[in-house]
Design an enzyme around this catalytic site. Structure first.
Site, PDB file in Angstrom:
ATOM      1  N   ASP A 153       0.863  -1.166   0.000  1.00 57.38           N
ATOM      2  CA  ASP A 153       0.000   0.000   0.000  1.00 57.38           C
ATOM      3  C   ASP A 153       0.918   1.241   0.000  1.00 57.38           C
ATOM      4  O   ASP A 153       2.119   1.118   0.303  1.00 57.38           O
ATOM      5  CB  ASP A 153      -0.853  -0.084   1.267  1.00 57.38           C
ATOM      6  CG  ASP A 153      -1.469   1.228   1.644  1.00 57.38           C
ATOM      7  OD1 ASP A 153      -2.188   1.785   0.809  1.00 57.38           O
ATOM      8  OD2 ASP A 153      -1.216   1.716   2.766  1.00 57.38           O
ATOM      9  N   ASP A 155       0.098   5.202   1.132  1.00 53.97           N
ATOM     10  CA  ASP A 155      -0.010   6.085   2.297  1.00 53.97           C
ATOM     11  C   ASP A 155       0.033   5.285   3.597  1.00 53.97           C
ATOM     12  O   ASP A 155      -0.675   4.293   3.744  1.00 53.97           O
ATOM     13  CB  ASP A 155      -1.332   6.863   2.269  1.00 53.97           C
ATOM     14  CG  ASP A 155      -1.390   7.874   1.133  1.00 53.97           C
ATOM     15  OD1 ASP A 155      -1.053   7.503   0.004  1.00 53.97           O
ATOM     16  OD2 ASP A 155      -1.798   9.027   1.378  1.00 53.97           O
TER      17      ASP A 155
HETATM   18  P1  IMP Z   1      -3.312   4.318  -0.119  1.00 53.42           P
HETATM   19  O1  IMP Z   1      -3.085   4.335   1.361  1.00 53.42           O
HETATM   20  O2  IMP Z   1      -2.025   4.231  -0.883  1.00 53.42           O
HETATM   21  O3  IMP Z   1      -4.284   3.251  -0.516  1.00 53.42           O
HETATM   22  O4  IMP Z   1      -3.889   5.760  -0.561  1.00 53.42           O
HETATM   23  C1  IMP Z   1      -5.088   6.295  -0.059  1.00 53.42           C
HETATM   24  C2  IMP Z   1      -5.173   7.784  -0.291  1.00 53.42           C
HETATM   25  O5  IMP Z   1      -5.035   8.136  -1.661  1.00 53.42           O
HETATM   26  C3  IMP Z   1      -6.511   8.331   0.097  1.00 53.42           C
HETATM   27  O6  IMP Z   1      -6.605   8.591   1.456  1.00 53.42           O
HETATM   28  C4  IMP Z   1      -6.590   9.626  -0.719  1.00 53.42           C
HETATM   29  O7  IMP Z   1      -6.050  10.693   0.013  1.00 53.42           O
HETATM   30  C5  IMP Z   1      -5.699   9.384  -1.912  1.00 53.42           C
HETATM   31  N1  IMP Z   1      -6.431   9.313  -3.194  1.00 53.42           N
HETATM   32  C6  IMP Z   1      -6.151  10.032  -4.280  1.00 53.42           C
HETATM   33  N2  IMP Z   1      -6.946   9.709  -5.316  1.00 53.42           N
HETATM   34  C7  IMP Z   1      -7.755   8.725  -4.870  1.00 53.42           C
HETATM   35  C8  IMP Z   1      -8.780   7.961  -5.513  1.00 53.42           C
HETATM   36  O8  IMP Z   1      -9.106   8.105  -6.695  1.00 53.42           O
HETATM   37  N3  IMP Z   1      -9.381   7.042  -4.736  1.00 53.42           N
HETATM   38  C9  IMP Z   1      -9.031   6.829  -3.440  1.00 53.42           C
HETATM   39  N4  IMP Z   1      -8.071   7.521  -2.819  1.00 53.42           N
HETATM   40  C10 IMP Z   1      -7.424   8.472  -3.519  1.00 53.42           C
HETATM   41 MG    MG Z   2      -2.671   3.198   3.421  1.00 52.06          MG
END
Ligand code: IMP
Ligand code: MG
Length: 420
Positions: A153, A155
């Protein structure tokens, strides 16, 4: 009754992991019986070493018993009778295990680092058990043969929430080390962009380092990015300006995903958008709606403060319920989640994202794949669905991801020595 049920269900169940809570309950018994809190003020009491060796033996025995229950559950899975395993009776929400878990050895490993058995006042915690489960999983993967695919993942897992993968990120050399061993890498993120440039901006530290590394080109090509949970696929391209090349959908979509109709996608996003707008109004949120090709979400208005956890969860649970009750929500997979300071609804989910990576690299099995993520609660969390496709490790920060990768390297070195 109704109110009690709603409090238990809506406010608690989705914030608990049943397997971890159950193990925590089992370990509470030896803690109560063998920890020696009075020894702090009774000078002739048991020494920490005496106490911890007894407690460690008892904790480890329990972990061995749980390990065997999981083996029994796996045997039932293979026979097609997993609904009737003893573990399933004890923990109805328990799902599929792709590999056995070396819980006994993992407990000793973590105990030597976290001194769980030496504690007199604080019993084995949720985080202790989460980390033991992660170690047990990677022990099993490393001992069971090469770890073929690791998906991450973005973030909170590779970088802090909303940040980017900068060149000094300590995960970079660790990911390159995995790649040098031939392990394939997928970044499976919710962040959904249609252009390579945007992913380069988020991941440039890793992409630049991979480009500069002396890995053979075939190894460099073992990195892909799946964005929007399971909506966009980019592969590493050393001759592309952004080091990423868009892979056309027809080249990576799974057969089931080809059945997702554009009309359904629009309808589902329309319903989700209407629900989000409703919540903004009802809860007076300082929020903006973002509508994308494959997602809809709410983000804070410029300069607005952080939303409270309660508000974010309420928003997710409302939109999820409305979508679950809609006919289109039963036809089309979706993922509603709390992104820390935003809420998004994406088409598809990370189980599809991981399955797509497995397919892209020629059909890697779930038991040879590890997904590392921070969001594993059963509702409002987007890594949870990856459990349908592969083994997982639940981390709580980028530092824990680095520690997990170090653990893999350490276990790998031990394994090499053994087999030599
Ligand atoms: P992950 O933790 O890598 O899955 O990223 C999640 C974060 O990506 C979300 O909290 C959003 O801030 C950001 N984000 C940006 N574009 C999108 C989208 O199209 N769908 C969902 N999250 C997005
Ligand atoms: Mg995450």
């Amino acid at each position: 009754m109704t109110t009690r049920y709603r409090v238990e269900y809506a406010l608690k169940t989705h914030r608990r992991d049943q397997l971890i809570e159950w193990i925590k309950g089992l370990l509470a018994v030896p803690f109560v019986l063998h920890s020696q809190p009075t020894a702090v003020f009774e000078p002739n009491g048991q020494s920490v070493d005496q106490m911890s060796s007894v407690a460690q033996r008892r904790y480890a025995e329990i972990m061995r018993d749980v390990e065997e229950l999981i083996n029994d559950h796996i045997a039932h899975q293979k026979a097609g009778t997993h609904e009737r395993s003893k573990l399933k009776l004890l923990i109805p929400s328990v799902a599929t295990f792709f590999t056995p878990l070396m819980l006994h050895d993992a407990f000793i490993w973590q105990d030597n680092r976290r001194f769980i058995s030496s504690r007199r006042f604080v019993p084995p915690s949720f985080n202790d058990i989460r980390l033991v489960l992660n170690t047990a999983q990677v022990m099993s993967l490393v001992r069971g043969g090469p770890l073929e695919l690791v998906t991450f993942d973005g973030d909170v897992t590779l970088y802090d929430d909303g940040q980017c993968l900068h060149p000094e990120n300590p995960a970079i050399p660790r990911i390159l080390r995995l790649m040098a061993n031939g392990t394939k890498i997928g970044i499976v993120t919710a962040a959904g962009y249609t252009e390579a440039r945007r992913y380069y901006e988020r991941l440039y530290g890793l992409l630049d380092a991979l480009q500069a590394s002396d890995l053979p080109l075939t190894y460099k090509q073992n990195l892909i990015v799946i964005g929007g949970e399971s909506n966009y696929c980019f592969k590493f391209g050393s001759d592309s300006p952004d080091l990423l090349k868009l892979v056309p959908r027809k080249d990576w979509l799974l057969d089931e995903m080809l059945l997702w109709q554009e009309a359904d996608i629009t309808e589902l996003l329309d319903i989700a958008e209407a629900s989000l707008r409703d919540t903004i109004k009802n809860m007076r949120l300082d929020a903006t709606v973002v509508r994308k090709e494959r997602a809809v979400g709410i983000i804070p208005q410029p300069g607005a403060h952080k939303f409270s956890r309660e508000t974010l969860e309420e928003t997710v649970l409302i939109v999820q319920k409305i979508l679950e009750m809609s006919p289109v929500g039963r036809r089309l997979p979706f993922c509603a989640f709390n992104g820390g300071n935003d809420v998004f609804v994406d088409i598809g989910d990370k189980s599809w994202g991981v399955l797509a990576c497995q397919r892209f690299f020629g059909g890697i099995e779930g038991g040879k794949t590890l997904h590392v993520g921070d969001q594993f609660l059963s509702a409002g969390a987007n890594d949870f669905k990856a459990r349908l496709a592969c083994t997982t490790a639940w981390i709580a920060s980028p530092v824990e991801t680095q520690q997990l990768l170090d653990e893999i390297a350490e276990l790998d070195a031990l394994q090499q020595r053994k087999t030599r």
